[in-house]
Design an enzyme around this catalytic site. Structure first.
Site, PDB file in Angstrom:
ATOM      1  NE  ARG A  15     -14.079  11.374   7.087  1.00 33.16           N
ATOM      2  CZ  ARG A  15     -14.718  10.222   6.911  1.00 33.16           C
ATOM      3  NH1 ARG A  15     -15.920  10.065   7.400  1.00 33.16           N
ATOM      4  NH2 ARG A  15     -14.173   9.217   6.268  1.00 33.16           N
ATOM      5  CE  LYS A  72      -4.053  -1.350   2.649  1.00 39.55           C
ATOM      6  NZ  LYS A  72      -4.714  -1.117   3.950  1.00 39.55           N
TER       7      LYS A  72
END
Lengths: 77, 454
Positions: free
Chosen positions: B292, B158
């Protein structure tokens, strides 16, 4: 003279990504099926292809311009 | 307490935040692009400011224009919602630098969690189990080969700067690995300007389980977990709470680990720690933390009775956490489905258009978070989320029955939406028993393509 119309509403892009050259430059010849730009609709991208062949393509829509379905994207001789 | 809040977002989440602020007596300022002048969030806010042309880059992502709107209207705070600038550390810094309150964590916390490698290190340091893999960035192919002893095959390579499913390669053998590693390096450099890579074991069949946390910069609590295993192209479509897969003991362990991580990074506001849960091994692994409020927060609100957005605003206003861990308990089961302007019969092609008719479901245990109204023209420039339907009932079985009832009440005329997908899923035996994993839906969609097209 023919016009290429936008099949979808969205944002018009003239190249595959910001660091690539435009698919077609003003004045280029176009074959039927050529990709002339992309329309981004809700974060997904759709190719716009010329339905007929022609010469001297002249773009009406600018790169990154918001457009509605059926709006003219380019003129073609 | 905050006095005047600028909501730096659009769509259903802008509406959600405006409602929470107004419930607390906080004045609200909406911002909107030229394509959103008629939007519900503009209608509901006390004031609204045009911040630029339709393209997000020139409006909802334009930090200068948003800060100017906040100054011009005398706001003392900014809520970023989700998406757009919500996890942009520079935005958090810029808001704070302008003397305003950012409703969310500090730029420092956003940066630590935004970089996959530093997030993984922070989690490991806080005692949170991480997916077996590299300790940090993998410097070169030789170092990569050594990590294979930890991960085995298949292994994921990744990009450290990647995210949202981008910049990932999977290798099934040493030969594939040796070919893929340099390619991944070049690709990461080209796509993100940073060739840094890390490696993780591939967990075959896993559930996506995430823990909601609330924190005030020193103390932190959790509000239990959500399961979001039904995903299409790594996008969640159906979320629920609690997860039926966890034992009570493992649930407590999982939630405690999320609290430990939030405390370790001095987190402030609402956040979500995401995990993969391996049913067979009965183990969980940290994947990332989202700094968030999330799309699926209402399922947690339904089962705990906590208004997460209101708590975010209170914390940002300087209050300490009002809720103690012992006061948080789970009642019943909740499910949320995402109604997108997409045609499930045509491979989920986007379908912007005008809402010709709107019938909103109601009655006990039903919540509908949306920016829709009759006559609303859905603009093509933003994401396709139109509405979230949330149902709550005593049990998971009853919640599914209620979901079907509410979907049948719902009518959105003039648009194609994902409603038929959810009616089909709600009737599926595997969904009924909750026997799913993160790649289950993609297979189901191929097998059921004909049914969806009809």
């Amino acid at each position: 003279m023919a016009q290429i119309l936008s099949p979808l509403p969205g944002t018009f892009y003239r190249s595959a990504s910001p660091d690539q050259p435009p698919y077609k430059a003003d004045g280029d010849a176009v074959s039927a099926g050529d990709v002339i730009g992309l329309i981004e609709v809700m974060k997904s991208f759709h190719e716009v292809r010329a339905e007929t062949a022609g010469t001297n393509i002249r773009f009406i829509a600018d790169n990154e311009e918001p457009i509605m379905a059926g709006a003219p994207l380019a003129d073609l001789d | 307490m905050l006095k005047k809040l600028l909501v730096a977002n659009r769509g259903e989440i802008a509406v959600r935040i405006i409602r929470a602020a107004q419930d607390l007596g906080i004045a609200t300022v909406a911002v909107y692009s030229a394509a959103d002048g008629g939007s519900l969030h503009v209608q509901l806010a006390d004031e609204a400011v045009n911040i630029g042309p339709p393209a997000s880059k020139k409006s909802y992502l334009n930090i200068e224009a948003i800060l100017k709107a906040a100054r011009d209207t005398g706001c003392d705070s900014v809520h970023p919602g989700y998406g757009f600038l919500a996890e942009n550390a520079a935005f958090s810094d810029a808001v704070t630098g302008a003397g305003l309150v950012f409703v969310g964590p500090s730029g420092v916390a956003i940066r630590i969690m935004g970089d996959k490698v530093s997030a993984r290190s922070a989690a490991a340091a806080a005692g949170v189990p991480v997916v077996p893999g590299s300790a940090g960035r993998v410097e070169g192919l030789e170092a990569g080969r050594e990590v294979l002893a930890e991960t085995g095959f298949p292994v994921m390579i990744k990009a450290a700067a990647g995210g949202g499913g981008r910049g990932i390669r999977i290798a099934n053998s040493l030969a594939e690995f040796e070919q893929a590693f340099p390619q991944a390096e070049a690709e990461a450099l080209a796509a993100f300007g940073d060739g840094g890579l890390y490696m993780e074991k591939v967990i075959g069949k896993a559930r996506h389980i995430e823990v909601q946390v609330l924190a005030d910069g020193s103390d932190a609590i959790h509000c239990y977990e959500r399961e979001c295993s039904l995903q299409r192209r790594r996008q969640k479509v159906w979320e629920e709470a609690p997860s039926r897969a966890l034992s009570d003991g493992l649930r407590e362990e999982l939630c405690a680990s999320a609290v430990a991580l939030a405390k370790a990074v001095k987190y402030s506001g609402a956040g979500t720690v995401e995990y993969l849960y391996d049913d067979e091994a009965d183990r969980f692994y940290f994947i990332e933390m989202n700094t968030r409020i999330q799309v699926e927060h209402p399922v947690t609100e339904a089962i705990t009775g906590i208004d997460l957005v209101a708590e975010m605003l209170r914390i940002a206003g300087g209050e300490k956490l009002r809720i103690r861990q012992g006061d948080v308990s789970v009642k019943g089961h909740a499910i949320e489905v995402r109604l997108n302007a997409e045609d499930p019969a045509k491979e989920f092609a986007p379908f912007p258009g005008q809402v010709a008719e709107l019938r909103i479901p109601g009655g006990p245990g039903v919540r509908f978070d949306s920016m829709l109204y009759q006559g609303y023209q859905v603009p093509p420039f933003y994401d396709s989320l139109l509405a979230k339907l949330i149902v709550h009932a005593e049990t998971r079985e009853a919640a599914i029955v209620r979901l079907i009832r509410a979907l049948n009440e719902l009518r959105i005329g003039g648009l194609k939406t994902t409603k038929p997908l959810f009616l089909a899923l709600a009737a599926d035996p595997a969904v009924r028993t909750g026997d799913v994993h993160t790649r289950w839906l993609e297979g189901w969609l191929i097998e059921n393509a004909a049914a969806l097209a009809g």
